[in-house]
Design a protein around this motif. Structure first.
Motif, short mmCIF file in Angstrom:
data_model
loop_
_atom_site.label_atom_id
_atom_site.label_comp_id
_atom_site.label_asym_id
_atom_site.label_seq_id
_atom_site.Cartn_x
_atom_site.Cartn_y
_atom_site.Cartn_z
N VAL A 17 0.86 -1.18 0.00
CA VAL A 17 0.00 0.00 0.00
C VAL A 17 0.89 1.23 0.00
CG1 VAL A 17 -1.78 1.29 1.24
CG2 VAL A 17 -1.79 -1.22 1.29
N THR A 18 0.68 2.13 -0.94
CA THR A 18 1.42 3.39 -1.00
C THR A 18 0.45 4.54 -0.78
OG1 THR A 18 2.96 2.42 -2.61
CG2 THR A 18 2.96 4.82 -2.40
N ALA A 19 0.82 5.42 0.15
CA ALA A 19 -0.04 6.56 0.47
C ALA A 19 0.81 7.80 0.65
CB ALA A 19 -0.84 6.29 1.75
N GLU A 20 0.21 8.96 0.42
CA GLU A 20 0.90 10.22 0.60
C GLU A 20 0.07 11.13 1.49
OE1 GLU A 20 1.87 11.80 -3.24
OE2 GLU A 20 3.59 10.44 -3.49
N GLU A 39 -6.83 4.81 16.50
CA GLU A 39 -8.20 4.33 16.53
C GLU A 39 -9.10 5.07 15.55
OE1 GLU A 39 -8.67 2.90 21.20
OE2 GLU A 39 -9.14 4.95 20.62
N ARG A 40 -8.76 6.30 15.24
CA ARG A 40 -9.63 7.13 14.41
C ARG A 40 -9.58 6.77 12.93
NH1 ARG A 40 -8.32 13.11 15.47
NH2 ARG A 40 -10.16 13.37 14.13
N PHE A 41 -8.58 5.98 12.52
CA PHE A 41 -8.51 5.66 11.09
C PHE A 41 -8.11 4.22 10.81
CE2 PHE A 41 -4.24 7.13 12.17
CZ PHE A 41 -3.41 6.24 11.51
N TRP A 42 -7.73 3.44 11.79
CA TRP A 42 -7.28 2.07 11.49
C TRP A 42 -8.44 1.19 11.02
CZ3 TRP A 42 -3.13 0.16 9.84
CH2 TRP A 42 -2.92 -1.23 9.84
N GLY A 43 -9.61 1.35 11.59
CA GLY A 43 -10.77 0.61 11.11
C GLY A 43 -11.51 1.41 10.05
N PRO A 44 -12.11 0.76 9.05
CA PRO A 44 -12.87 1.49 8.02
C PRO A 44 -14.12 2.10 8.62
CG PRO A 44 -13.17 -0.87 7.76
CD PRO A 44 -12.12 -0.70 8.82
N GLY A 147 -11.35 -2.08 2.24
CA GLY A 147 -11.34 -1.60 3.61
C GLY A 147 -10.19 -0.66 3.89
N THR A 148 -9.03 -0.95 3.31
CA THR A 148 -7.86 -0.09 3.50
C THR A 148 -8.09 1.29 2.90
OG1 THR A 148 -6.33 -1.97 3.56
CG2 THR A 148 -5.41 0.18 3.00
N ARG A 149 -8.61 1.33 1.69
CA ARG A 149 -8.89 2.62 1.06
C ARG A 149 -9.88 3.44 1.90
NH1 ARG A 149 -6.89 3.25 -4.01
NH2 ARG A 149 -6.30 1.35 -5.17
N ALA A 150 -10.93 2.77 2.37
CA ALA A 150 -11.94 3.48 3.16
C ALA A 150 -11.37 3.96 4.49
CB ALA A 150 -13.14 2.56 3.39
N ALA A 151 -10.57 3.10 5.14
CA ALA A 151 -9.99 3.48 6.43
C ALA A 151 -9.05 4.66 6.27
CB ALA A 151 -9.27 2.28 7.04
N MET A 152 -8.18 4.62 5.27
CA MET A 152 -7.20 5.67 5.09
C MET A 152 -7.83 7.00 4.68
SD MET A 152 -4.28 4.44 5.88
CE MET A 152 -3.12 5.55 5.11
N SER A 153 -9.05 6.97 4.16
CA SER A 153 -9.72 8.21 3.80
C SER A 153 -10.03 9.06 5.01
CB SER A 153 -11.02 7.92 3.03
OG SER A 153 -11.99 7.33 3.90
N GLN A 154 -9.90 8.49 6.22
CA GLN A 154 -10.21 9.20 7.45
C GLN A 154 -9.01 9.91 8.06
OE1 GLN A 154 -13.36 6.27 9.56
NE2 GLN A 154 -11.43 5.28 9.02
N ILE A 155 -7.81 9.68 7.53
CA ILE A 155 -6.60 10.12 8.23
C ILE A 155 -6.36 11.63 8.13
CG2 ILE A 155 -4.96 9.78 6.34
CD1 ILE A 155 -3.03 8.57 8.44
N ASP A 156 -6.89 12.29 7.11
CA ASP A 156 -6.66 13.72 6.99
C ASP A 156 -7.18 14.47 8.21
OD1 ASP A 156 -5.33 13.60 4.60
OD2 ASP A 156 -7.11 13.93 3.37
N ALA A 157 -8.31 14.02 8.74
CA ALA A 157 -8.88 14.67 9.92
C ALA A 157 -8.02 14.45 11.15
CB ALA A 157 -10.30 14.14 10.18
N VAL A 158 -7.18 13.41 11.13
CA VAL A 158 -6.32 13.10 12.27
C VAL A 158 -5.02 13.90 12.20
CG1 VAL A 158 -5.13 11.24 13.49
CG2 VAL A 158 -7.32 10.79 12.37
N LEU A 159 -4.48 14.06 11.02
CA LEU A 159 -3.16 14.67 10.86
C LEU A 159 -3.19 16.19 11.03
CD1 LEU A 159 -1.79 12.63 7.82
CD2 LEU A 159 -1.23 12.35 10.24
N HIS A 160 -4.36 16.79 11.01
CA HIS A 160 -4.46 18.23 11.15
C HIS A 160 -5.18 18.59 12.44
CE1 HIS A 160 -3.94 17.59 6.80
NE2 HIS A 160 -3.28 18.72 6.83
N ASP A 161 -4.88 19.77 12.95
CA ASP A 161 -5.62 20.29 14.09
C ASP A 161 -7.11 20.26 13.76
OD1 ASP A 161 -5.66 22.17 16.65
OD2 ASP A 161 -6.94 23.08 15.11
#
Length: 326
Positions: A17-20, A39-44, A147-161
């Motif tokens: 899996v490659t992500a940016e 926890e906020r993005f590991w599960g879809p 599931g990986t694509r859906a889960a990773m779609s949540q990470i932007d909300a985690v990486l930013h304030d």
């Protein structure tokens, strides 16, 4: 979408899996090494993860579960094999039983997480190594790619304030697929008070009204799985419209974090809409995320075309006032 490629190699028995991410490597590392953020993005969406143990040392172990909207649960574990902050780590990833023991009937894999800085952020490459083609195929058949694509779609909300990410942006609707929609709204108030506003009838009647000119005439809450609820609205004064209402069943309650309900229009035989509501607090603000599951695309489009999101925004504006005055 952070994921830019998922590749399965049946000859070398790997999945890569490659992500940016638009965040520095240290911030990405922190998201993957803090269980509360993970926890906020590991599960879809619809299957959030909960880490029950976390020993982030070589030889240490992390135990977690993912819980579906109807209370289904899948348990798994990580065993940390290498840790090289902030450039990556390696784990043995496997399924476990209810007691946390490895499940020999399910595949295990060695996962290598590698982070490297780019000109404007961080690239992550995750390589999963399997013992057999059967194990690789079993994981693919379980829907891990989707599931990986859906889960990773949540990470932007985690990486930013959180306030930087969502404040002032109103009610946002994201189409996930033909039958799933994610609705998010930042509420300027702590999670405990937002939970109360969602679960106490005297507060619900203050804000869950949609556009101006409507009142809530009936509010029966259901705070335990298996209980039924009922809400009704009617126009006030010169407002045009007919009284209406929704009723349904509560499927799951994890106070003050999550509530899942089935909903249908009163006096009809469906269709049932699943509403999976999650609350996350950061710096005194709470991100409300509602995952809606529809029976089909036509039902999704019909309901969203009613102006539902605009009505929700009006209600959330009142919710902030109700929360701040509790």
């Amino acid at each position: 979408m952070p994921v830019i490629d998922i590749n399965t190699d049946t000859e070398n028995l790997t999945m890569t899996v490659t992500a940016e991410f638009a965040a520095p490597i240290e911030r990405v590392w922190h998201a993957y090494s803090d269980p509360r953020q993970l926890e906020r993005f590991w599960g879809p969406p619809g299957w959030p993860a909960t880490f029950h143990t976390w020993d982030h040392t070589i030889g240490g172990r992390a135990d977690y579960s993912m819980t579906g909207p109807r209370g289904e649960s899948s348990r798994a574990y990580w065993e940390f094999l290498t840790i090289n902050e902030p450039h990556g780590f390696t784990v043995l990833d496997g399924f476990s039983d209810d007691q946390g023991k490895p499940n020999a009937d399910m595949p295990a894999m060695r996962m290598e997480f590698a982070f490297e800085p780019t000109g404007d952020g961080t690239r992550m490459v995750t390589s999963s190594h399997f013992d057999s083609l059967e194990a690789l195929q079993q994981v693919v058949d379980m829907g891990v790619i989707e599931g990986t694509r859906a889960a990773m779609s949540q990470i932007d909300a985690v990486l930013h304030d959180l306030r930087e990410y969502a404040q002032g942006k109103g009610t946002r609707v994201e189409y996930l697929d033909d039958t799933h929609v994610s609705i998010t709204r930042l509420v300027d108030g702590p999670r405990d008070l937002v939970w109360r506003a969602y679960t106490e009838p005297e507060l619900i009647k203050q804000w869950m009204l949609g556009p101006d000119g409507w009142e809530m005439t009936e509010c029966e809450v259901a705070l335990k799985a298996g209980e039924r609820y009922r809400n009704s609205w009617a126009p006030v004064g010169d407002t045009e419209g007919e009284p209406f209402g929704f009723e349904g069943e509560t499927l799951l309650v994890d106070a003050p974090r999550r509530a899942v309900q089935l909903e249908r229009m009163q006096g009809t035989d469906g269709p049932d809409i699943l509403n999976d509501m999650n609350l996350y607090e950061e710096d005194g603000a709470t991100l409300v995320t509602v995952l809606m599951e529809f029976p089909d695309k036509d039902t999704r489009d019909m309901i969203l075309a009613t102006g539902m999101a605009d009505g929700m925004e009006s209600s959330y504006q009142r919710l902030e006032q109700a929360v701040l005055t509790v």
